[in-house]
Write a protein that holds these residues in place. Sequence first.
Motif, PDB file in Angstrom:
ATOM      1  N   PHE A   1      14.488  11.467  -1.580  1.00  0.00           N
ATOM      2  CA  PHE A   1      14.958  10.294  -2.308  1.00  0.00           C
ATOM      3  C   PHE A   1      16.009  10.747  -3.312  1.00  0.00           C
ATOM      4  CE2 PHE A   1      10.861   9.013  -0.736  1.00  0.00           C
ATOM      5  CZ  PHE A   1      11.018   7.667  -0.425  1.00  0.00           C
TER       6      PHE A   1
ATOM      7  N   THR B   1      18.538   9.357  -6.514  1.00  0.00           N
ATOM      8  CA  THR B   1      18.629   8.313  -7.538  1.00  0.00           C
ATOM      9  C   THR B   1      19.949   8.453  -8.267  1.00  0.00           C
ATOM     10  OG1 THR B   1      16.225   8.490  -7.832  1.00  0.00           O
ATOM     11  CG2 THR B   1      17.448   7.248  -9.485  1.00  0.00           C
TER      12      THR B   1
ATOM     13  N   LYS C   1      18.082   3.762  -5.474  1.00  0.00           N
ATOM     14  CA  LYS C   1      17.477   4.834  -4.685  1.00  0.00           C
ATOM     15  C   LYS C   1      18.002   4.789  -3.253  1.00  0.00           C
ATOM     16  CE  LYS C   1      13.175   5.393  -7.279  1.00  0.00           C
ATOM     17  NZ  LYS C   1      13.483   6.776  -7.675  1.00  0.00           N
TER      18      LYS C   1
END
Length: 863
Positions: free
Chosen positions: A387, A389, A395
């Motif tokens: 993931f 960010t 995200k």
Amino acid sequence: MDASQTPTIEAPGLRRKISVAWMALAWEGLWPRLVPILAYAALFVAAAHLDLFAGLEPWTHTGLLALLALALGGLGWWELRDFAWPAREDAIRRLERDSGVPHRPLVAVQDRLAAGQDDPMAAALWDAHRRREVERLAGLGNRPAHPGLARLDTWALRLVPVLLLIVAVASAGGWRADRMTAAFTPAFPPPPPVVANLWIAPPAYTGRPPIYLDVNDRDKVLRVPVGSKLAGFVDDVRGRKPPLLAIDGKTTEFTTVGKGKYQVEQVITEGKQIALQARGDEQARWKLHVIPDLAPTIEFSRPIGVDKWSTKIEYIAGDDFGVKGVQLQIRLHGSVLGDDALSSDEEPEVLRIDLPVAGNTRKVSDTFIRDLTSHPWAGLKVTVMLFATDAIDQKGRSAVETFLLPERVFNDPTARALIVLRKALTRDPKGYRADVTDGMRMIQVKPESYRDDPVVQLGLRIGAARLAQNGDKENITETQKLLWDLAMRLESGATSEAEQALEQARQELRDAMQRNAGDEEIERLIQQLYDAMARWQRELAEKMKDPDERRRMQEQAEKMDPNNTITGDDLQKMLDKIREMAKNGDREGAKRLLEELRKMMENATPMMAQPGQQRQPGQQRGQQGQGNQQGREMMNQLDRLSRRQNQLLGESEREGRQQGQQGQRGQQGQRGQQGQQGQQGQQPGQGQPGQGQGQPGEGQWGEQQRGQQEGLRRQLGDLMRRLDENGMPMPEALGRAERSMREAEEALRRGDPREASRSQRRALDNLQQGMGDMADQMRQRGPGNSQDLAEIEERERKGEDRDPLGRSDGNYGDAVDTGTDKIPLELERQRSREILDELRRRAGEQLRPKEELDYIDRLLKTY
């Protein structure tokens, strides 16, 4: 028939003649009244063209205009007070008078028979009469109007305003619209302009500078990221209402902060146009293009790799304004879970690992390497996702990868049994809790299986009792950790703690380098790594004092690859090199060496007792290590031979150019100074003219150069002989290099530096090719340890796509800055110094062409 029903007989053109007569009457009555008004206007226009209104005070000018307007209105009223438009009957009478016909035929044709139409004879006579009158109407005609101004204005004063107007226009140089405007417009000072100081500040994470809004740049396209803040101040002293800021018609009123002073703050999320409105008008307008902030992207750049105990995940992430964080999430695969775990309503456990990111980097390409063998999921099938960010917490996620999480290989059978129990407790804590409890008790009652270690015995007893009593999640986690600690104690004793501290220190240092930590923190973490390494070596040395432990470690070493034997000195040298590269700014190189250090620690045999301990030459491992050491030395010797051959090549090329220049000067002297040749002892046709004085020095140079070339050839022969004695394959390129060196010696013996330089260049090319062939052979045979392979790969990688100064040839635009173009290797630094020395030497030779000297000067300024 009644007389009222008598049809009207109209003559052709009669209506037009009556209309003309009416207009003549109207003009005769109106024009004498308009002349005074027009004369008044002509006088005003003349005064305007004569610029009589210039210099008047604004209020005086305004009062004068008011008086003139009142005078014009009064004059108009006075002249037109008794004017009336003529009637139709007056127009008919005027037409009859102008035509000079008697008996008023226009009235006669409109008469009607009073006796009626009953008498046919009377009616016929009446009709004949009317027709005769109509024929008379054809002769009617209009005369021009006669206003009679001459009778009213016998002095012709009406022409005076006209003459004044002509003179004024002529003196003004023609019609002057600006003077007419000035005459009607008092010179009041203009109101103070609206002063606007507006700017757009993009969000800080974008790294973009503020954009100033100029009110004069109408329809300028403003490209701003979403979330930018429009702010500023407006000064409008004459404004009665606060200004308005309109974005696509949606207005925002400025906040009043003082008399005539206003401010505004507005976050831009969308829109195509910005307008500033003040004093009821639009003061400025700009076009707007809002750049959206897209979600970051992240993907696995390569399949997940497993290196013995460690997990290696390579990924690449990107964002339009920068990646703020990267997180790795690992979950147990459903296929390894038991029925109770699958049917449970509890949220599945997730292992989240935050990966270090250096600031807001638009493109991140990194490798995650971590020893996860201590985790309860080691040896089980897991799913992995990445993931990314960005700064506004958007995200992006990668695809799901599935792999088997590596586990530590335990040689102790009891340690392996404990790890099996831990795996069962991980798969299905509720279903296997009782079986794990029984297994721990069965091992605990056999002290000989764990060498009567009281710590292990006590841990198994307490752990089994606690697990049997309570099966909540916290207790399960504690039991899993206990089983791992007991297994590590049985496998490697107390050294495991020092080894874990060493790995933690290495990982902390690598993460700090990845996030571009400060020099003080890097130095502190390097010292921490030194301390952890020393502690690990001390505890290993203490452990080796136990005969049983030494025998066990020797048995373990015999099962491992003998090529992986290292000493404490090897580790110490690696740490020193890491510290040097970190101080010099080559953090990417330091990270690579940290990874090599991890591999060395994983592949190290237990025989490296303490720093400074050397390998036994009589053992097979020592012999192979010595052979690999010799291979490394041969590679270094080839490197030195190549550098020296490059120096000899440069000297030969310089000598060839000097002889060519002397030959050109000698030819000029032969044409211009024939007597000079006799003094030098030169005969026509012998040698090169003008070189008689330099021949002794040239011969000395050639002999010295030949001796150096012969020495290099003998060193290469010794190296080739050592390769044959060690049973290493002989690269053919080295044989070709040796023959090229012989040819260079012959050319130097003849005093031909140009031919010598060609042979030396071939020798240099073959030496470099031979180095590459030897590196490939060492890879195929397997280097002495991972450090050898790292040095070979690093040497080749540093040589690719780089100039002699160690600079990368390509790192353009949004390419990821890997940091590899900061500090070159020692070989590149030496080559850089040689190039700089040669450039400075050539710059001091004033006999070189001006173009070449200018080019050398530019190179020196560049480097």
